[in-house]
Design a protein around this motif. Sequence first.
Motif, PDB file in Angstrom:
ATOM      1  N   ALA A 135       0.866  -1.186   0.000  1.00  0.00           N
ATOM      2  CA  ALA A 135       0.000   0.000   0.000  1.00  0.00           C
ATOM      3  C   ALA A 135       0.898   1.230   0.000  1.00  0.00           C
ATOM      4  O   ALA A 135       1.886   1.306   0.741  1.00  0.00           O
ATOM      5  N   TYR A 136       0.531   2.200  -0.843  1.00  0.00           N
ATOM      6  CA  TYR A 136       1.291   3.435  -0.970  1.00  0.00           C
ATOM      7  C   TYR A 136       0.314   4.604  -0.858  1.00  0.00           C
ATOM      8  O   TYR A 136      -0.782   4.571  -1.423  1.00  0.00           O
ATOM      9  N   GLU A 137       0.748   5.625  -0.129  1.00  0.00           N
ATOM     10  CA  GLU A 137      -0.133   6.779   0.069  1.00  0.00           C
ATOM     11  C   GLU A 137       0.709   8.025   0.258  1.00  0.00           C
ATOM     12  O   GLU A 137       1.740   8.013   0.946  1.00  0.00           O
ATOM     13  N   ALA A 138       0.298   9.143  -0.331  1.00  0.00           N
ATOM     14  CA  ALA A 138       0.960  10.441  -0.179  1.00  0.00           C
ATOM     15  C   ALA A 138      -0.091  11.515  -0.353  1.00  0.00           C
ATOM     16  O   ALA A 138      -1.014  11.375  -1.172  1.00  0.00           O
ATOM     17  N   GLY A 361      -4.337  14.119  -2.471  1.00  0.00           N
ATOM     18  CA  GLY A 361      -3.235  13.181  -2.466  1.00  0.00           C
ATOM     19  C   GLY A 361      -3.478  12.021  -3.398  1.00  0.00           C
ATOM     20  O   GLY A 361      -4.325  12.083  -4.317  1.00  0.00           O
ATOM     21  N   SER A 362      -2.777  10.958  -3.161  1.00  0.00           N
ATOM     22  CA  SER A 362      -2.847   9.775  -4.018  1.00  0.00           C
ATOM     23  C   SER A 362      -2.616   8.555  -3.158  1.00  0.00           C
ATOM     24  O   SER A 362      -1.796   8.576  -2.230  1.00  0.00           O
ATOM     25  N   ALA A 363      -3.370   7.489  -3.451  1.00  0.00           N
ATOM     26  CA  ALA A 363      -3.240   6.244  -2.691  1.00  0.00           C
ATOM     27  C   ALA A 363      -3.450   5.069  -3.647  1.00  0.00           C
ATOM     28  O   ALA A 363      -4.312   5.105  -4.529  1.00  0.00           O
ATOM     29  N   THR A 364      -2.663   4.028  -3.473  1.00  0.00           N
ATOM     30  CA  THR A 364      -2.792   2.844  -4.315  1.00  0.00           C
ATOM     31  C   THR A 364      -2.289   1.630  -3.560  1.00  0.00           C
ATOM     32  O   THR A 364      -1.436   1.752  -2.675  1.00  0.00           O
ATOM     33  N   ALA A 365      -2.857   0.474  -3.911  1.00  0.00           N
ATOM     34  CA  ALA A 365      -2.404  -0.796  -3.337  1.00  0.00           C
ATOM     35  C   ALA A 365      -1.836  -1.697  -4.414  1.00  0.00           C
ATOM     36  O   ALA A 365      -1.617  -2.894  -4.180  1.00  0.00           O
ATOM     37  N   ILE A 366      -1.617  -1.145  -5.583  1.00  0.00           N
ATOM     38  CA  ILE A 366      -1.129  -1.962  -6.702  1.00  0.00           C
ATOM     39  C   ILE A 366       0.393  -1.979  -6.710  1.00  0.00           C
ATOM     40  O   ILE A 366       1.030  -3.013  -6.549  1.00  0.00           O
ATOM     41  N   SER A 367       0.962  -0.770  -6.909  1.00  0.00           N
ATOM     42  CA  SER A 367       2.425  -0.676  -6.923  1.00  0.00           C
ATOM     43  C   SER A 367       2.797   0.786  -6.751  1.00  0.00           C
ATOM     44  O   SER A 367       1.965   1.692  -6.930  1.00  0.00           O
ATOM     45  N   GLY A 368       4.061   1.039  -6.391  1.00  0.00           N
ATOM     46  CA  GLY A 368       4.515   2.408  -6.227  1.00  0.00           C
ATOM     47  C   GLY A 368       4.451   3.189  -7.525  1.00  0.00           C
ATOM     48  O   GLY A 368       4.295   4.415  -7.503  1.00  0.00           O
ATOM     49  N   ASN A 370       2.078   3.206  -9.629  1.00  0.00           N
ATOM     50  CA  ASN A 370       0.725   3.698  -9.858  1.00  0.00           C
ATOM     51  C   ASN A 370       0.384   4.942  -9.007  1.00  0.00           C
ATOM     52  O   ASN A 370      -0.683   5.522  -9.170  1.00  0.00           O
ATOM     53  N   LEU A 371       1.283   5.292  -8.076  1.00  0.00           N
ATOM     54  CA  LEU A 371       1.038   6.469  -7.252  1.00  0.00           C
ATOM     55  C   LEU A 371       1.043   7.720  -8.118  1.00  0.00           C
ATOM     56  O   LEU A 371       1.842   7.843  -9.050  1.00  0.00           O
ATOM     57  N   PHE A 372       0.147   8.638  -7.842  1.00  0.00           N
ATOM     58  CA  PHE A 372      -0.024   9.892  -8.575  1.00  0.00           C
ATOM     59  C   PHE A 372      -0.585   9.705  -9.981  1.00  0.00           C
ATOM     60  O   PHE A 372      -0.493  10.602 -10.812  1.00  0.00           O
ATOM     61  N   THR A 373      -1.152   8.559 -10.256  1.00  0.00           N
ATOM     62  CA  THR A 373      -1.892   8.401 -11.512  1.00  0.00           C
ATOM     63  C   THR A 373      -3.328   8.865 -11.286  1.00  0.00           C
ATOM     64  O   THR A 373      -3.777   9.060 -10.136  1.00  0.00           O
ATOM     65  N   SER A 374      -4.053   9.033 -12.353  1.00  0.00           N
ATOM     66  CA  SER A 374      -5.414   9.555 -12.239  1.00  0.00           C
ATOM     67  C   SER A 374      -6.306   8.624 -11.424  1.00  0.00           C
ATOM     68  O   SER A 374      -7.170   9.076 -10.659  1.00  0.00           O
ATOM     69  N   GLY A 375      -6.086   7.352 -11.578  1.00  0.00           N
ATOM     70  CA  GLY A 375      -6.929   6.419 -10.832  1.00  0.00           C
ATOM     71  C   GLY A 375      -6.641   6.404  -9.341  1.00  0.00           C
ATOM     72  O   GLY A 375      -7.490   5.998  -8.545  1.00  0.00           O
ATOM     73  N   ALA A 376      -5.439   6.821  -8.967  1.00  0.00           N
ATOM     74  CA  ALA A 376      -5.063   6.797  -7.547  1.00  0.00           C
ATOM     75  C   ALA A 376      -5.331   8.120  -6.843  1.00  0.00           C
ATOM     76  O   ALA A 376      -5.072   8.248  -5.641  1.00  0.00           O
ATOM     77  N   SER A 377      -5.812   9.130  -7.536  1.00  0.00           N
ATOM     78  CA  SER A 377      -6.030  10.453  -6.940  1.00  0.00           C
ATOM     79  C   SER A 377      -7.181  10.408  -5.943  1.00  0.00           C
ATOM     80  O   SER A 377      -8.164   9.680  -6.116  1.00  0.00           O
ATOM     81  N   GLU A 378      -7.039  11.239  -4.880  1.00  0.00           N
ATOM     82  CA  GLU A 378      -8.101  11.374  -3.893  1.00  0.00           C
ATOM     83  C   GLU A 378      -8.068  12.792  -3.330  1.00  0.00           C
ATOM     84  O   GLU A 378      -7.023  13.451  -3.299  1.00  0.00           O
ATOM     85  N   ALA A 379      -9.191  13.292  -2.876  1.00  0.00           N
ATOM     86  CA  ALA A 379      -9.297  14.642  -2.322  1.00  0.00           C
ATOM     87  C   ALA A 379     -10.508  14.706  -1.410  1.00  0.00           C
ATOM     88  O   ALA A 379     -11.453  13.921  -1.532  1.00  0.00           O
ATOM     89  N   SER A 380     -10.447  15.658  -0.474  1.00  0.00           N
ATOM     90  CA  SER A 380     -11.578  15.854   0.425  1.00  0.00           C
ATOM     91  C   SER A 380     -11.589  17.300   0.893  1.00  0.00           C
ATOM     92  O   SER A 380     -10.546  17.962   0.947  1.00  0.00           O
ATOM     93  N   ALA A 381     -12.741  17.812   1.266  1.00  0.00           N
ATOM     94  CA  ALA A 381     -12.907  19.152   1.819  1.00  0.00           C
ATOM     95  C   ALA A 381     -13.961  19.075   2.906  1.00  0.00           C
ATOM     96  O   ALA A 381     -15.004  18.424   2.737  1.00  0.00           O
ATOM     97  N   VAL A 382     -13.675  19.736   4.028  1.00  0.00           N
ATOM     98  CA  VAL A 382     -14.559  19.661   5.185  1.00  0.00           C
ATOM     99  C   VAL A 382     -14.774  21.068   5.745  1.00  0.00           C
ATOM    100  O   VAL A 382     -13.813  21.818   5.930  1.00  0.00           O
TER     101      VAL A 382
END
Length: 517
Positions: A135-138, A361-368, A370-382
Amino acid sequence: MNPIRPLIALAAACFVTGCATAPAVGPYYARPDLQLPQHYLTPSTETSADLSRWWQRFDDPQLDQLITLALAQNLDLAQAAARVAQARAGLGAAQAALLPSANVNAQAARAYQSVETPLGRVLDSQPGFDRYGSAYEAGVGAGWEIDLFGGLRRGHEAALAEYEASAAGAAATRLAVAAQTADTYISLRGLQARLDIARHQVRTQEDLLATLKLLLDKGLVPELQVHQVEGALAQVRSSVPVLEAAQDTAMNALDVMLGSAPGTHRAQLAMQGAKAAGHAASNSAANPAANPAENTAAIPLTIANAIPVAALITATGAPGDLLRRRPDLIVAERRLAASNARIGMAIAEFYPKFSLSGMIGSATAISGGNLFTSGASEASAVLGLRWRLFDFGRINAQIVQARGQEAEALAAYRQSALRATADVENALTDMNQRNRQAATLEQGVQAWQQARQASFAAYQKGVVSLIEVLQADDKLLQASDLRAQAQTEAARAAVAAFKALGGGGQTASEADAVAQR
């Protein structure tokens, strides 16, 4: 593109701008207008005073050197500087609370799944299950508490006032150190003068006793007179150890004020003190006992010149000037401002608190890779809301407490101003009266000096005996001792007056900068 997003962004921008410019809750601070006299009871020929380096008015290079060392090395000042640094750090924390905070986080994990757990059994039943997983996350996150009602701004005001109070407290310590150094130095010079006079008194009484014993052997004086002089000699001798002990104590106190071990500057201080009596002592030693009348003529009337004398304080300013010149009054006023700001901090707890936070940021469980690819992108606002809705009783108690602290600080400020005015009045009165006393005793010394000269002239002509000359010497030395004490107290009173006026605590520009807040 979703057409609602620009509207949301515009509304958020307007909301944040409004929060930044909205007035803060709570009372706004205004420095109290204290009703102080327009002038001091002691007359002053000038209306303004520059007391930044008041110790130079004593025209004593060694005093200037000692105060310079004390201001550079004194440990009380080091503690005060540390307190200022702490208050500055508190101000920085309060200022940072007004700004957004951000953080960066990243992690990479590698795991080996057990197949004996319920989850492991389910996963193991799947075709192609790999017990190894990664698992990779940034990402970057940010948060901001929106100061809609000014609670944080009031906190910043309080921290700023406390920092200014701490800086003024350091100036007050600086003033106290300079005044204490000068006072101790002047006391030391007075003790050295009195000690030299006492030693001359011992020699005079010894000469008188030797003369009377010679006359007693010839039956020319009664034995009672010899015993009276012996008692007077013992009394004078007993004062020497006391003065020597007080001298050592003063020297040790000066070393401590200079941040040094006791005894560090003793040789220097003793040498300077001995210079004042050097001429008289050398004259006495040059002709030991051939003629006691001639030896006792070298009476140390110039010893008192070793005691620093301050120039007259003709410029005291008005009592209102103390509010911006005396560091202790600035401390009291700034603490009053801080307590006023804390009322606003307490009132702000009645209102809701809003916060904005977000993450991208970006998170993936496939491989390093895949980090920062479009499919691994994530965002939130609160958009957060916190409101002590059912805690108003406690909040109200905190407000009452803050108002009570502000009332206490106001009373303390007013009391400090009154005491400061009284300090100046008392110090100026004491200084003037001490100077009058010293002038009167100076006249007495001059009168006894003339009496001694007349008795010595009569002795040379054979009109009076040596006893009258030595008795005149003793009276002159007693008057000289009283004059030395009076000059010492007059100089110490001048130091107290400079301190009461707030001289040397801080520069005029520093005082004005704080006073204009």
